[in-house]
Design a protein around this motif. Structure first.
Motif, PDB file in Angstrom:
ATOM      1  N   ASP A 300       0.536  -0.673  -0.216  1.00  0.00           N
ATOM      2  CA  ASP A 300       0.394  -0.282  -0.159  1.00  0.00           C
ATOM      3  C   ASP A 300       1.072   1.360  -0.117  1.00  0.00           C
ATOM      4  OD1 ASP A 300      -2.349   1.584   0.184  1.00  0.00           O
ATOM      5  OD2 ASP A 300      -3.038   0.702   2.028  1.00  0.00           O
ATOM      6  N   SER A 301       1.128   1.619  -1.270  1.00  0.00           N
ATOM      7  CA  SER A 301       2.123   2.129  -1.592  1.00  0.00           C
ATOM      8  C   SER A 301       1.876   3.811  -1.274  1.00  0.00           C
ATOM      9  CB  SER A 301       3.106   2.833  -2.978  1.00  0.00           C
ATOM     10  OG  SER A 301       1.286   2.395  -4.030  1.00  0.00           O
ATOM     11  N   ALA A 302       1.265   4.332   0.859  1.00  0.00           N
ATOM     12  CA  ALA A 302       0.982   5.145   0.642  1.00  0.00           C
ATOM     13  C   ALA A 302       2.420   6.260   0.589  1.00  0.00           C
ATOM     14  CB  ALA A 302       0.430   5.423   1.882  1.00  0.00           C
ATOM     15  N   HIS A 316     -12.268  15.494   0.536  1.00  0.00           N
ATOM     16  CA  HIS A 316     -13.814  14.354   1.392  1.00  0.00           C
ATOM     17  C   HIS A 316     -12.977  13.498   2.003  1.00  0.00           C
ATOM     18  CE1 HIS A 316     -12.479  13.677  -2.665  1.00  0.00           C
ATOM     19  NE2 HIS A 316     -12.805  12.213  -2.219  1.00  0.00           N
ATOM     20  N   TRP A 317     -13.314  12.377   2.844  1.00  0.00           N
ATOM     21  CA  TRP A 317     -12.729  11.197   3.333  1.00  0.00           C
ATOM     22  C   TRP A 317     -13.569  10.914   2.917  1.00  0.00           C
ATOM     23  CZ3 TRP A 317     -13.407  16.407   5.981  1.00  0.00           C
ATOM     24  CH2 TRP A 317     -11.976  16.811   7.054  1.00  0.00           C
ATOM     25  N   VAL A 318     -13.126   9.030   2.922  1.00  0.00           N
ATOM     26  CA  VAL A 318     -13.787   8.507   3.033  1.00  0.00           C
ATOM     27  C   VAL A 318     -14.222   7.558   4.156  1.00  0.00           C
ATOM     28  CG1 VAL A 318     -14.333   5.909   1.688  1.00  0.00           C
ATOM     29  CG2 VAL A 318     -12.614   7.814   1.042  1.00  0.00           C
ATOM     30  N   SER A 320     -14.182   4.651   6.232  1.00  0.00           N
ATOM     31  CA  SER A 320     -13.756   3.067   6.172  1.00  0.00           C
ATOM     32  C   SER A 320     -14.742   2.272   6.215  1.00  0.00           C
ATOM     33  CB  SER A 320     -12.978   3.150   7.499  1.00  0.00           C
ATOM     34  OG  SER A 320     -13.489   3.367   8.643  1.00  0.00           O
TER      35      SER A 320
ATOM     36  N   LYS B  38      -6.202  -2.511   4.055  1.00  0.00           N
ATOM     37  CA  LYS B  38      -6.787  -2.109   4.376  1.00  0.00           C
ATOM     38  C   LYS B  38      -7.500  -2.656   6.354  1.00  0.00           C
ATOM     39  CE  LYS B  38      -8.094  -0.520  -0.089  1.00  0.00           C
ATOM     40  NZ  LYS B  38      -8.745  -0.578  -1.314  1.00  0.00           N
ATOM     41  N   ASN B  41      -5.396  -1.646   8.768  1.00  0.00           N
ATOM     42  CA  ASN B  41      -5.569  -0.178   8.875  1.00  0.00           C
ATOM     43  C   ASN B  41      -6.984   0.468  10.090  1.00  0.00           C
ATOM     44  OD1 ASN B  41      -3.250   0.589   7.949  1.00  0.00           O
ATOM     45  ND2 ASN B  41      -3.959   1.170   6.020  1.00  0.00           N
ATOM     46  N   TYR B 114       1.195   6.079   7.137  1.00  0.00           N
ATOM     47  CA  TYR B 114      -0.129   6.242   6.540  1.00  0.00           C
ATOM     48  C   TYR B 114      -1.143   7.724   7.167  1.00  0.00           C
ATOM     49  CZ  TYR B 114       0.309   1.959   4.719  1.00  0.00           C
ATOM     50  OH  TYR B 114       0.258   0.592   4.230  1.00  0.00           O
ATOM     51  N   ASN B 115       0.571   7.993   8.800  1.00  0.00           N
ATOM     52  CA  ASN B 115      -0.019   9.429   8.331  1.00  0.00           C
ATOM     53  C   ASN B 115      -1.663   9.351   9.627  1.00  0.00           C
ATOM     54  OD1 ASN B 115       0.109  12.299   9.287  1.00  0.00           O
ATOM     55  ND2 ASN B 115      -1.618  13.269   6.902  1.00  0.00           N
ATOM     56  N   TRP B 142      -6.789   9.242   8.164  1.00  0.00           N
ATOM     57  CA  TRP B 142      -5.458   8.304   7.863  1.00  0.00           C
ATOM     58  C   TRP B 142      -5.406   8.495   6.040  1.00  0.00           C
ATOM     59  CZ3 TRP B 142      -9.315   4.895   9.891  1.00  0.00           C
ATOM     60  CH2 TRP B 142      -9.715   4.436   8.809  1.00  0.00           C
ATOM     61  N   ASN B 143      -3.993   8.291   5.693  1.00  0.00           N
ATOM     62  CA  ASN B 143      -4.063   7.982   3.841  1.00  0.00           C
ATOM     63  C   ASN B 143      -3.890   7.391   3.790  1.00  0.00           C
ATOM     64  OD1 ASN B 143      -4.295  11.306   3.797  1.00  0.00           O
ATOM     65  ND2 ASN B 143      -1.909  11.259   4.684  1.00  0.00           N
ATOM     66  N   GLU B 144      -4.990   6.394   2.628  1.00  0.00           N
ATOM     67  CA  GLU B 144      -4.425   4.574   1.832  1.00  0.00           C
ATOM     68  C   GLU B 144      -4.079   5.254   0.543  1.00  0.00           C
ATOM     69  OE1 GLU B 144      -7.886   2.488   2.334  1.00  0.00           O
ATOM     70  OE2 GLU B 144      -6.080   1.660   4.330  1.00  0.00           O
ATOM     71  N   THR B 145      -3.207   4.803   0.591  1.00  0.00           N
ATOM     72  CA  THR B 145      -2.422   4.831  -1.196  1.00  0.00           C
ATOM     73  C   THR B 145      -3.418   6.785  -1.447  1.00  0.00           C
ATOM     74  OG1 THR B 145      -5.090   4.012  -2.118  1.00  0.00           O
ATOM     75  CG2 THR B 145      -3.014   2.454  -2.047  1.00  0.00           C
ATOM     76  N   LYS B 147      -5.945   7.745  -1.333  1.00  0.00           N
ATOM     77  CA  LYS B 147      -7.494   8.285  -0.270  1.00  0.00           C
ATOM     78  C   LYS B 147      -7.186   8.683   0.893  1.00  0.00           C
ATOM     79  CE  LYS B 147     -10.114   5.016  -2.747  1.00  0.00           C
ATOM     80  NZ  LYS B 147     -10.725   3.278  -2.813  1.00  0.00           N
ATOM     81  N   ALA B 148      -8.056   9.728   1.365  1.00  0.00           N
ATOM     82  CA  ALA B 148      -8.263  10.281   3.132  1.00  0.00           C
ATOM     83  C   ALA B 148      -9.466   9.474   3.353  1.00  0.00           C
ATOM     84  CB  ALA B 148      -8.484  11.382   2.677  1.00  0.00           C
ATOM     85  N   MET B 149      -8.683   8.411   4.289  1.00  0.00           N
ATOM     86  CA  MET B 149     -10.321   7.376   5.016  1.00  0.00           C
ATOM     87  C   MET B 149     -10.591   8.408   6.467  1.00  0.00           C
ATOM     88  SD  MET B 149      -9.657   5.639   2.851  1.00  0.00           S
ATOM     89  CE  MET B 149     -11.069   4.026   3.869  1.00  0.00           C
ATOM     90  N   MET B 150     -11.377   7.810   6.993  1.00  0.00           N
ATOM     91  CA  MET B 150     -12.281   8.335   8.009  1.00  0.00           C
ATOM     92  C   MET B 150     -13.028   7.216   9.090  1.00  0.00           C
ATOM     93  SD  MET B 150     -14.288  11.113   9.132  1.00  0.00           S
ATOM     94  CE  MET B 150     -13.132  12.815   8.652  1.00  0.00           C
TER      95      MET B 150
END
Lengths: 485, 160
Positions: A300-302, A316-318, A320, B38, B41, B114-115, B142-145, B147-150
């Protein structure tokens, strides 16, 4: 002594000028007499050339005797370290085939330039090998192109096809790729023999052998050959090799010219199992490629971000859990909504309503807020407002839980019993909740639909046997009981 | 003379077969591998939110304050925050462990990569007579690839 030596030189020159077989030449007898008369003196004096030494060997020893073979071997061992002169070769041709074979063939096994010189001498001496012997000579050591050309002169012209056929057959069963290559190249040379005479190889003055080439030591092969004729080389060769390996301590201390050399056992193991090693190599390469490639794919190349990027708020956020998009507007609406929920914990409907409507002002499609607005308005008897809000919620999500129940209550508040029934049924279709069923049954009972109410209760009682579902008493009965009291 | 070896056609066929097998296999690995990342995380974010919620229940009511977005990074978290220090297995300050490159390098690298950050969205309602409730939205980002996740968790904290 000097005079005797001079006489020997003179007679030798005369002998070499004469024609015919050596023992039949006129000078041969004279020389022989001279050697017999002065043998100790002649032998003690040094400074003999190779030609004179060879002649001495012939004069001193009997034909086909072990002494002659031994003497000849020593002379040839010396000759193969330098370029042989034509006089010597001429004399060599006078030797019997048997003497030559026993003394010269062992030298051909030498893996260095001595072996090359021996093959050259054998070719010049017009020696011939039995067809089956070539297979074993070719397997005995590494052969240069010049050596192979010279070796081809050892094949009788009428046996070329025979030798080729034997080599072709041997190549089919041969495991070593090097030997196969030698067979193939030798056959090619035999078929396309372009050279009319043997080629003089590069002869190194030193006697340093090519170390570790899978070949013979000097001591054993001649001994073997002394006992067996050339024709039987084929039977002896395989048995000789282990003995040669045991005599390996005679390895030269000189640095290896061929660079890194592997033990012969290892080379043989690799050659005989080449296919297996190739498969293993291929599979290993594929596995390594696959693991690296998959590692790259699945990582997962963050990217590591800078401080400024890390603290930047995204658009925006996704979520989880639900994978829905969340914006800052959603979060603000949620905050108002949660605050409204706090007021509901104390049944403060008017205050809660304000906050839910604030949430809707921020996000008009906030379905929980719409539902709660309907709930609050129902409780403050604003049936029309409640109905509007709840119907909006249903438009967004027709299956949103308890919305139909609230609409049924709103309809009851508006005395629209048919609409109330409809919403009760819709709610029960979505959720088979026994408490909603009980509320609906009580409603039916109040409408004097007692049979329907009892059927509904029976149905849900069967579904939830652990629950006790009892219809409430009718208001009229209650009033009568109160009057009696 | 017939020569041994491979023809161009044979090589092309072999490569085609290898690629046909290789790419779907790699995609399978890729999908499964990314799902693992995923899930890891997601689980970590939930555990962080749960840890914060447990802390909220025991901390002084007035200390529960808004932490606006983009929030506080879990690595190098300042002292006094939810993760500074991270834990202390001893009775003295000598056992304090912070999420720093020195104390917990691998964990630090993971969080930094992943911040991972946390924010608190606090709503306070007072009903008089000291009856107050706070609704706290715990937001883990956090950041995933790309995407900003929450991850969101809401808790209600009443006055004690």
């Amino acid at each position: 002594m000097h005079e005797t030596k001079e006489k020997f030189y003179e007679l030798t020159a005369e002998l070499l000028r004469e024609d015919g077989v050596l023992p039949n030449r006129p000078t041969w007898i004279k020389l022989r007499q001279l050697v017999q008369a002065f043998e100790p003196e002649l032998l003690q004096s040094g400074g003999w050339s190779d030609t004179h030494l060879l002649l001495l060997a012939l004069l001193k020893t009997a034909e086909r005797s072990p002494e002659r073979v031994e003497f000849l071997s020593k002379v040839l061992a010396s000759v193969t370290t330098k370029t042989p002169d034509e006089e010597f070769i001429l004399l060599l041709k006078q030797l019997s085939t048997d003497d030559l074979a026993k003394s010269l063939f062992p030298c051909m096994y030498q893996a260095d330039s001595r072996g090359s010189a021996a093959v050259y001498l054998a070719a010049r001496a017009a020696l011939h090998l039995a067809p089956e012997a070539f297979q074993y000579f070719l397997c005995a050591r590494l052969w240069s192109q010049t050596d192979l050309i010279n070796l081809s002169f050892l094949v009788r012209p009428n046996e070329i096809h025979n030798v080729c056929a034997m080599l072709e057959k041997a190549a089919e069963t041969e495991q070593s790729a090097i030997n196969k290559e030698a067979f193939s190249e030798f056959r090619y040379i035999l078929f396309n023999q372009s050279s009319q005479q043997p080629l003089l190889p590069d002869i190194e003055p030193s006697t340093a052998p090519f170390a570790e080439q899978r070949q013979t030591s000097e001591s054993v092969v001649p001994a073997q050959l002394n006992v067996k004729p050339v024709a039987t080389l084929s039977q002896t060769r395989r048995t000789v090799t282990p003995a040669l390996q045991q005599n390996a301590p005679h390895k030269p201390e000189q640095p290896d010219k061929a660079g890194l050399q592997f033990p012969p056992e290892l080379v043989r193991l690799v050659e005989t199992n080449r296919t297996v090693f190739l498969i293993i190599f291929g599979l290993t390469t594929l596995t390594l490629l696959a693991s690296n490639f998959s590692g790259w794919l699945i990582s997962d190349s963050a990217p590591v971000r800078s401080q400024a990027e890390a603290t930047k708020i995204p658009s925006h956020w996704v979520d989880s859990s639900s994978r829905e998009l969340i914006t800052e507007r959603d979060l603000a609406a949620d905050k108002d909504y949660r605050m409204g929920e706090l007021y509901l914990t104390r049944d403060k409907y008017s205050e809660a309503l304000i906050l839910f409507e604030d949430a809707l002002a921020t996000k008009p499609d906030h379905i929980q807020a719409l539902y709660r607005v309907g709930y609050c308005r129902l409780n403050i008897k604003d049936f029309a407002g409640a109905k509007t809000s709840l119907e909006k919620a249903l438009k967004i999500d027709p299956a949103f839980r308890h919305t139909n129940l609230l609409l049924a209550r709103v309809a009851i508040g508006q005395n629209d019993n048919r609409l109330a029934e409809k919403h009760f049924r819709l709610e029960l279709e979505l959720t088979a909740d026994p408490m909603i069923a009980l509320e609906y049954a009580n409603f039916l009972q109040n409408l004097n639909k007692e049979d329907e109410a009892n059927d509904l209760i029976s149905k849900f009682q069967a579904l939830y046997p652990e629950r006790v579902l009892v219809l409430s008493q009718k208001p009229e009965i209650k009033e009568e009981q109160e009057q009696q009291q | 003379m017939k020569k041994s070896g491979f023809s161009l056609l044979e090589i092309v066929i072999a490569i085609s077969l290898a690629v046909t097998i290789f790419i779907p296999a790699m995609n399978m690995f890729s999908t499964a591998g990314q799902a693992v990342y995923k899930t890891r995380n997601f689980s970590f974010a939930n555990s962080v939110a749960r840890r914060i919620s447990q802390r909220l229940m025991v901390m002084p009511f007035e200390d529960i304050e808004e932490v606006p977005l983009p929030g506080v990074a879990l690595c190098d978290a300042p002292d006094g925050s939810f993760f500074g220090p991270f834990f202390n297995n001893t009775a003295s300050s000598a056992g304090l462990r912070r999420i720093t490159q020195v104390d917990m390098p691998e964990f630090y690298d993971y969080l930094e990569r992943y911040n991972f950050r946390y924010s608190l969205s606090v709503s306070n309602v007072s009903f008089g007579d000291g009856d107050e409730i706070k609704s706290v939205g715990i937001l883990i980002t956090w950041n995933e690839t790309d995407k900003a996740m929450m991850s969101r968790l809401y808790v209600y904290v009443p006055t004690l």
